[in-house]
Write a protein that holds these residues in place. Structure first.
Motif, PDB file in Angstrom:
ATOM      1  N   GLU A  14      48.678-114.038 -36.954  1.00 32.46           N
ATOM      2  CA  GLU A  14      48.811-113.756 -38.376  1.00 32.46           C
ATOM      3  C   GLU A  14      50.095-114.380 -38.909  1.00 32.46           C
ATOM      4  OE1 GLU A  14      46.685-112.268 -40.396  1.00 32.46           O
ATOM      5  OE2 GLU A  14      45.294-112.117 -38.717  1.00 32.46           O
ATOM      6  N   PRO A  15      50.092-114.883 -40.150  1.00 31.10           N
ATOM      7  CA  PRO A  15      51.330-115.386 -40.741  1.00 31.10           C
ATOM      8  C   PRO A  15      52.380-114.281 -40.802  1.00 31.10           C
ATOM      9  CG  PRO A  15      49.424-115.987 -42.084  1.00 31.10           C
ATOM     10  CD  PRO A  15      48.952-115.010 -41.054  1.00 31.10           C
ATOM     11  N   ALA A  57      49.565-119.560 -37.816  1.00 29.45           N
ATOM     12  CA  ALA A  57      48.303-118.812 -37.886  1.00 29.45           C
ATOM     13  C   ALA A  57      47.156-119.527 -37.170  1.00 29.45           C
ATOM     14  CB  ALA A  57      47.926-118.565 -39.346  1.00 29.45           C
ATOM     15  N   HIS A  91      44.232-122.988 -43.599  1.00 27.89           N
ATOM     16  CA  HIS A  91      43.871-121.570 -43.639  1.00 27.89           C
ATOM     17  C   HIS A  91      42.356-121.351 -43.675  1.00 27.89           C
ATOM     18  CE1 HIS A  91      47.881-119.874 -43.968  1.00 27.89           C
ATOM     19  NE2 HIS A  91      48.179-120.710 -44.939  1.00 27.89           N
TER      20      HIS A  91
END
Length: 372
Positions: free
Chosen positions: A4-5, A31, A85
């Motif tokens: 996760e960022p 990510a 993303h």
């Protein structure tokens, strides 16, 4: 499983600092699945800002993409961040290795300039290699040996297509490989991929996709790559309507990139005549637009048509759009992203002013500077 960022970041606006880019880029990289990427520091710009490379996937077909060679062309960089993303990114990259240089000209980004800090257009430096940024790109090309090159750019708002009211919101080119501008296997492969982009993306648009002129200049990186046998696509993120943030066209660039990823590694026979004809059916680009076209503006010499273009200027880390008089009664400028006829506009209250510095204002017409 993806990491996760570290933190949720606001999306990058059309202008961003290089520090903001690095923050978004590093968060996107962190990510990614650790076994699907390799991150590289490639070197430094004239002003000693870092230039990065990112390799994604493990497929046999190798694509090299570079963005923001011109510092004031940020749409494709923002598209790359969004692409990183994407949940379906690695499905799109099946059978592909993608190497990305997300910003080749960080100094030009910082100053919102086409040029690097030495005042050189990097897209006229492919042979001379006079700049550190050019040397970095050449070293990546030589080391990576791509099967396909994607040269990602943005274009100004004065582009439409010949014989149409539609603005050119996207433009593409397969550069020439030599002065003859002949169609070799490398160009044919590029043409087929552009044709597929048009089939994929055009149904999403109410505007035009244009084809750039293919005049040969070996100092341009696309022409250079094509000349050494690397099929190359030039992407140009354009403008339509009120999309000065370039958010709409960013989405179209992402769709265009995914079309390339889907079709580039297919081992299909390309029919030369059909492919060439489809490519040539893409209308040629034309400089027939302006930001605001005002018809019948009164003057001491009679009514005039005024073409207004926005000058882009960075102040306090924000991108300001300043309306400036570009041309008067120019018969080549046929359309505006906004069209006003002072003979019929009921809101106009005779307050249009062209100032000494050529800026244009009108409160009643809502013409003035704004920020994106």
């Amino acid at each position: 499983m993806m990491n996760e960022p570290i933190a949720t970041l606001e999306p990058l606006s059309r202008y961003f600092t290089y520090t903001a880019f690095e923050e978004h880029f590093m968060a996107a990289v962190k990510a990614l699945p650790p076994d699907q990427y390799a991150f590289s520091f490639l070197g430094s710009s004239v002003d000693n800002q870092s230039i990065y490379g990112l390799r994604l996937g493990h497929g046999a077909f190798k694509i090299l993409a570079w963005s923001q060679m011109h510092g004031n062309e940020s749409t494709s960089t923002r598209a790359i961040i969004d692409l990183l993303h994407s949940k379906d990114l690695f499905q799109a990259l099946k059978n592909i290795s993608l190497y990305i240089i997300p910003v080749l000209n960080p100094d030009g980004l910082s100053s919102w300039s086409r040029f690097n800090s030495n005042g050189i257009d990097l897209n006229r430096d492919a042979v001379n290699l006079s700049q550190p940024e050019s040397v970095i790109l050449k070293e990546v090309i030589d080391f990576y040996e791509p099967d396909l090159a994607l040269n990602l750019h943005g274009q100004r708002t004065f582009y439409g297509i010949a014989g149409s009211v539609l603005p050119a919101q996207l433009s593409f080119l397969t550069p020439a490989a030599d002065v003859s501008k002949g169609v070799n296997a490398s160009r044919l492969k590029s043409m087929a991929l552009i044709n597929n982009i048009v089939k994929t993306v055009k149904p999403q648009m109410q505007t035009a996709i244009a084809r750039y002129d293919d005049s040969f200049n070996v100092n341009c990186w696309g022409d250079y790559c094509q000349s050494v046998g690397i099929p190359t696509l030039l992407f140009e993120a354009g403008h339509a309507g009120d999309d000065y943030a370039r958010d709409e066209v960013k989405t179209l660039i992402i769709s265009s990139l995914k079309s390339v990823f889907t079709n580039c590694s297919k081992d299909e026979e390309i029919e030369e005549e059909v492919t060439l004809n489809q490519y040539l059916e893409i209308p040629e680009i034309a400089r027939n637009y302006c930001d605001i076209l005002i018809r019948n503006a009164p003057s001491v010499k009679g009514n005039r048509d005024l073409a207004i273009m926005y000058h882009e200027q960075i102040e306090d880390s924000q991108l300001h759009f300043i309306p400036m008089l570009f041309a008067v009664n120019d018969s080549t400028i046929i359309y505006g992203h906004r069209m006003i006829d002072l003979k019929t506009d009921l809101h106009y209250s005779n307050d249009l002013e062209v100032h000494e510095n050529m800026t244009v204002t009108s409160a009643s017409l809502k013409i003035g500077a704004f920020i994106k």
